[in-house]
Design a protein around this motif. Structure first.
Motif, PDB file in Angstrom:
ATOM      1  N   ARG A   1       0.836  -1.188   0.000  1.00  0.00           N
ATOM      2  CA  ARG A   1       0.000   0.000   0.000  1.00  0.00           C
ATOM      3  C   ARG A   1       0.886   1.258   0.000  1.00  0.00           C
ATOM      4  N   PRO A   2       0.338   2.376  -0.454  1.00  0.00           N
ATOM      5  CA  PRO A   2       1.109   3.623  -0.404  1.00  0.00           C
ATOM      6  C   PRO A   2       1.338   4.077   1.038  1.00  0.00           C
ATOM      7  N   THR A   3       2.427   4.769   1.259  1.00  0.00           N
ATOM      8  CA  THR A   3       2.688   5.357   2.574  1.00  0.00           C
ATOM      9  C   THR A   3       2.248   6.812   2.632  1.00  0.00           C
ATOM     10  N   ALA A   4       1.814   7.370   1.490  1.00  0.00           N
ATOM     11  CA  ALA A   4       1.357   8.763   1.459  1.00  0.00           C
ATOM     12  C   ALA A   4       0.373   8.939   0.315  1.00  0.00           C
ATOM     13  N   ILE A   5      -0.580   9.853   0.514  1.00  0.00           N
ATOM     14  CA  ILE A   5      -1.572  10.178  -0.519  1.00  0.00           C
ATOM     15  C   ILE A   5      -1.685  11.689  -0.617  1.00  0.00           C
ATOM     16  N   VAL A   6      -1.554  12.219  -1.836  1.00  0.00           N
ATOM     17  CA  VAL A   6      -1.869  13.626  -2.093  1.00  0.00           C
ATOM     18  C   VAL A   6      -3.241  13.671  -2.737  1.00  0.00           C
ATOM     19  N   THR A   7      -3.989  14.731  -2.465  1.00  0.00           N
ATOM     20  CA  THR A   7      -5.357  14.818  -2.951  1.00  0.00           C
ATOM     21  C   THR A   7      -5.577  16.095  -3.743  1.00  0.00           C
ATOM     22  N   GLY A   8      -6.708  16.125  -4.462  1.00  0.00           N
ATOM     23  CA  GLY A   8      -7.026  17.282  -5.289  1.00  0.00           C
ATOM     24  C   GLY A   8      -7.614  18.432  -4.524  1.00  0.00           C
ATOM     25  N   ASN A   9      -8.218  18.163  -3.356  1.00  0.00           N
ATOM     26  CA  ASN A   9      -8.700  19.249  -2.500  1.00  0.00           C
ATOM     27  C   ASN A   9      -8.837  18.742  -1.068  1.00  0.00           C
ATOM     28  N   ASP A  10      -9.149  19.646  -0.150  1.00  0.00           N
ATOM     29  CA  ASP A  10      -9.195  19.285   1.264  1.00  0.00           C
ATOM     30  C   ASP A  10     -10.338  18.333   1.575  1.00  0.00           C
ATOM     31  N   LEU A  11     -11.462  18.446   0.868  1.00  0.00           N
ATOM     32  CA  LEU A  11     -12.574  17.529   1.131  1.00  0.00           C
ATOM     33  C   LEU A  11     -12.165  16.093   0.829  1.00  0.00           C
ATOM     34  N   GLN A  12     -11.478  15.884  -0.278  1.00  0.00           N
ATOM     35  CA  GLN A  12     -10.976  14.548  -0.575  1.00  0.00           C
ATOM     36  C   GLN A  12     -10.010  14.081   0.523  1.00  0.00           C
ATOM     37  N   ALA A  13      -9.155  14.985   0.993  1.00  0.00           N
ATOM     38  CA  ALA A  13      -8.194  14.619   2.033  1.00  0.00           C
ATOM     39  C   ALA A  13      -8.897  14.222   3.322  1.00  0.00           C
ATOM     40  N   LEU A  14      -9.972  14.933   3.673  1.00  0.00           N
ATOM     41  CA  LEU A  14     -10.733  14.547   4.866  1.00  0.00           C
ATOM     42  C   LEU A  14     -11.335  13.160   4.684  1.00  0.00           C
ATOM     43  N   GLY A  15     -11.740  12.832   3.454  1.00  0.00           N
ATOM     44  CA  GLY A  15     -12.216  11.485   3.179  1.00  0.00           C
ATOM     45  C   GLY A  15     -11.128  10.446   3.342  1.00  0.00           C
ATOM     46  N   VAL A  16      -9.894  10.797   2.981  1.00  0.00           N
ATOM     47  CA  VAL A  16      -8.771   9.879   3.198  1.00  0.00           C
ATOM     48  C   VAL A  16      -8.580   9.623   4.692  1.00  0.00           C
ATOM     49  N   LEU A  17      -8.684  10.683   5.507  1.00  0.00           N
ATOM     50  CA  LEU A  17      -8.581  10.492   6.957  1.00  0.00           C
ATOM     51  C   LEU A  17      -9.667   9.540   7.457  1.00  0.00           C
ATOM     52  N   ASP A  18     -10.889   9.677   6.921  1.00  0.00           N
ATOM     53  CA  ASP A  18     -11.976   8.777   7.312  1.00  0.00           C
ATOM     54  C   ASP A  18     -11.646   7.337   6.940  1.00  0.00           C
ATOM     55  N   ALA A  19     -11.144   7.137   5.727  1.00  0.00           N
ATOM     56  CA  ALA A  19     -10.820   5.785   5.275  1.00  0.00           C
ATOM     57  C   ALA A  19      -9.710   5.183   6.127  1.00  0.00           C
ATOM     58  N   ALA A  20      -8.676   5.980   6.404  1.00  0.00           N
ATOM     59  CA  ALA A  20      -7.569   5.474   7.222  1.00  0.00           C
ATOM     60  C   ALA A  20      -8.060   5.072   8.608  1.00  0.00           C
ATOM     61  N   ARG A  21      -8.905   5.894   9.188  1.00  0.00           N
ATOM     62  CA  ARG A  21      -9.426   5.598  10.528  1.00  0.00           C
ATOM     63  C   ARG A  21     -10.215   4.290  10.532  1.00  0.00           C
ATOM     64  N   SER A  22     -11.051   4.107   9.527  1.00  0.00           N
ATOM     65  CA  SER A  22     -11.872   2.895   9.491  1.00  0.00           C
ATOM     66  C   SER A  22     -11.053   1.648   9.208  1.00  0.00           C
ATOM     67  N   LEU A  23      -9.892   1.811   8.557  1.00  0.00           N
ATOM     68  CA  LEU A  23      -9.014   0.673   8.263  1.00  0.00           C
ATOM     69  C   LEU A  23      -7.975   0.437   9.349  1.00  0.00           C
ATOM     70  N   GLY A  24      -8.024   1.228  10.408  1.00  0.00           N
ATOM     71  CA  GLY A  24      -7.079   1.047  11.506  1.00  0.00           C
ATOM     72  C   GLY A  24      -5.700   1.599  11.234  1.00  0.00           C
ATOM     73  N   LEU A  25      -5.584   2.516  10.266  1.00  0.00           N
ATOM     74  CA  LEU A  25      -4.289   3.127   9.960  1.00  0.00           C
ATOM     75  C   LEU A  25      -4.164   4.451  10.696  1.00  0.00           C
ATOM     76  N   ARG A  26      -2.992   4.723  11.222  1.00  0.00           N
ATOM     77  CA  ARG A  26      -2.741   5.963  11.937  1.00  0.00           C
ATOM     78  C   ARG A  26      -2.152   7.000  10.974  1.00  0.00           C
ATOM     79  N   VAL A  27      -2.634   8.224  11.118  1.00  0.00           N
ATOM     80  CA  VAL A  27      -2.106   9.347  10.338  1.00  0.00           C
ATOM     81  C   VAL A  27      -1.430  10.305  11.307  1.00  0.00           C
ATOM     82  N   PRO A  28      -0.118  10.583  11.129  1.00  0.00           N
ATOM     83  CA  PRO A  28       0.728  10.298   9.976  1.00  0.00           C
ATOM     84  C   PRO A  28       1.638   9.077  10.152  1.00  0.00           C
ATOM     85  N   GLU A  29       1.508   8.342  11.266  1.00  0.00           N
ATOM     86  CA  GLU A  29       2.464   7.249  11.524  1.00  0.00           C
ATOM     87  C   GLU A  29       2.448   6.196  10.421  1.00  0.00           C
TER      88      GLU A  29
END
Length: 567
Positions: free
Chosen positions: A263-291
């Motif tokens: 899996r990628p260790t980093a994701i860049v997004t097209g806008n902040d709303l997409q980035a907030l969605g990435v935070l949601d996905a990471a949280r639900s998958l048990g991934l810590r941001v930014p660790e």
């Protein structure tokens, strides 16, 4: 179809002349001119063409205070639009105009109802967010002398349409370069809809940064995906997914990217709303941001600062863009030209791009040990192998200027001495130079209660030699940019500027300081300038600093001239 000079009244044709040329009654021309119904499409188009071609405009003089500036936004509920509203409203209020708001749908197009209403309202100027105007709509507005500008257009408007945008390509590159500098190599991207110019440019910047690092971005979609199309999926191990600019689609795209192995260790997004969605996905998958996963957004709208963790993002100066677009339209309305400061001929539209800025917060960090993406461990790094940063990182984002001027205080010299000694203890192994600069270093000059120091180090790229000791001594990193680092006390009352030996900025600081110490006239001029500027409100203290530039240049010019005199 042209108007005979004999059919003109003064410098413009008469309404009757236009009616005769269009083979309609003057009442029909009046209906078209005022946006009233009851005229067939072909007839309306014929009359509009004559109105535009003849330069007919009902208004001969600018309206007085109380008239309207019209703003057309996509969605009044979005944080993006709110920033645009603030910018337009502030300039409209400054010039005595009221603000009229129209909200469109996601298709970015204005319809018949809107243009009919606008022709009735007769605004002094129109600012459109995203929106595309057909040639017919542009003719209708120009025929009535209603100027318009577009903020962050969807596509590529004609060359005669004034546009204000941002450096989206540079911003996309800066987001990815920040992650590369942290040591990431498995960097995925969520792009916005590819029928939007900003999304295309941000993705191009991302790809360019990867290419410069010898990496590659693999696209999940073979064809451009418009804003109303389904999110593409199914490509094996994609590193780029195209999605709409929404939190929900950001989360879906992130799940697709994070399903890759590795899996990628980093994701860049097209806008902040997409980035907030990435935070949601990471949280639900048990991934810590930014660790476990670093995330970078784009825009720097308010939710980016409220997120947990706070979002590293590319700041797009939305409010400033809206302010600039409104001023351009009002200058056209006043007959000054699209942008007198850009050096264009009067009436000639311009295209303006305002700079984006990397804002580093808590959602990015170096890849964790064991991910296979951490930077290689090296026993030493030669000075000539070091590379300076290429972007501006403002830790914590722009800040309002919240202090006023204080009369000169002898205690500021004591504060300087205390911090000079603290710095020398922290970096004593280096050959450094510490100077007191800024207004608090000039006896008799009123100043903001901030003590500025400049520290000269042998190698500004060797951060381990000076930055880590300074942070250990209690300072906090505020700015990292090419050739310069800024740390400050948590109380923000002491700023420490770090430059490399030989930097011209250091000598400029000292030249200005010594001129203000020795010349009472320039000292008085500088203080008067600061007092005048501090009478206003500054949401970004960097803007306040920029506003002093012309006076500082003049003072330094006199200082250099004095230094060149013999004896």
């Amino acid at each position: 179809m042209s108007i005979d000079p004999a059919e003109r009244s003064g410098s413009r044709p008469t309404l009757e002349a236009i009616a005769r040329r269009a083979s309609v009654s003057p009442a029909t021309v009046s209906k078209v001119l005022n946006g009233r119904p009851g005229v067939s499409g072909p007839t309306r188009e014929r009359v509009e063409h004559l109105l535009a071609a003849s330069g007919y405009a009902q208004r001969d003089t600018p309206p007085g205070p109380g008239s309207l500036v019209e703003l057309v936004v996509e969605d009044l509920s979005s944080e993006w639009s709110i920033e645009i509203v603030r910018g337009v409203e502030s300039v409209a209020r400054e010039h005595g105009y009221a603000l009229s708001l129209s909200a469109l749908g996601p298709d970015h197009a204005v319809g018949e109802d809107w243009i009919t209403g606008v022709l009735h309202r007769r605004p002094a100027a129109i600012v459109l967010q995203f929106s595309a105007l057909t040639a017919g709509r542009r003719d209708q507005l120009r025929a009535r002398g209603i100027p318009f500008t577009v903020v962050d257009p969807v596509g590529d408007p004609p060359a005669d349409v004034p546009v204000v945008g941002a450096t989206n390509t540079a911003g996309g590159a800066a987001a990815t370069q920040h992650l590369l500098d942290l040591g990431h190599t498995r960097i995925a991207a969520i792009a916005g809809p590819l029928d939007m110019a900003c999304a295309v440019d941000r993705l191009a910047g991302h790809r360019a940064a990867l290419a410069a690092a010898g990496l590659e971005a693999r696209h999940a979609a073979a064809t451009p995906v418009p804003s109303d199309a389904p999110v593409p999926s199914g490509a094996p191990d994609p590193s780029v997914v195209v999605a709409r600019f929404s939190r929900e689609d950001g989360e879906r795209a992130a799940r697709e990217l994070l399903a890759a192995d590795p899996r990628p260790t980093a994701i860049v997004t097209g806008n902040d709303l997409q980035a907030l969605g990435v935070l949601d996905a990471a949280r639900s998958l048990g991934l810590r941001v930014p660790e476990d996963l670093s995330v970078v957004g784009f825009d720097d709208v308010a939710p980016a600062r409220w997120a947990r963790p706070a979002l590293t993002t590319i700041r797009q100066p939305l409010q400033e863009m809206a302010e600039r677009a409104t001023r351009m339209a009002l200058r056209q309305h006043a007959g000054v030209g699209a942008d007198e400061h850009a050096g264009d001929a009067p009436g000639e539209p311009v295209r303006v791009e305002l700079a984006t800025t990397l804002v580093v917060r808590d959602s990015t960090a170096a890849p964790a040990v064991g991910t296979g993406d951490e930077p290689p461990v090296r026993d030493h790094v030669l000075a000539d192998e070091r590379r300076d940063v290429t972007t501006v990182e403002i830790i914590g984002g722009p800040e309002a200027l919240c202090v006023g001027l204080h009369e000169y205080d002898r205690a500021w010299a004591v504060t300087f001495t205390e911090h000079r000694d603290r710095i020398l203890r922290a970096v004593g192994a280096l050959d450094v130079r510490v100077e007191h600069i800024g207004s608090t270093s000039v006896p008799g000059l009123a100043a903001k209660p901030i003590v500025d120091l400049v520290v000269v180090v042998p190698d500004v790229t060797d951060e381990s030699a000076y930055l880590e000791p300074l942070l250990g001594a209690g300072y906090e990193l505020r700015v990292r940019e090419p050739g310069h680092r800024l740390v400050r006390t948590p109380a923000r009352d002491v700023h420490v500027h770090v430059y490399e030996r030989g930097a011209t900025a250091v000598e400029d600081y000292l030249l200005l300081r010594d001129r203000l110490r020795s010349d009472p006239d320039d000292r008085a001029l500088y203080e008067q300038t600061k007092r005048a500027l501090l009478g206003g409100t500054w949401d970004d203290m960097n803007d306040y600093a920029d506003a002093k530039t012309d006076v500082i240049r003049a003072v330094m010019g006199r200082a250099r001239a004095a230094a060149a005199l013999p004896g």
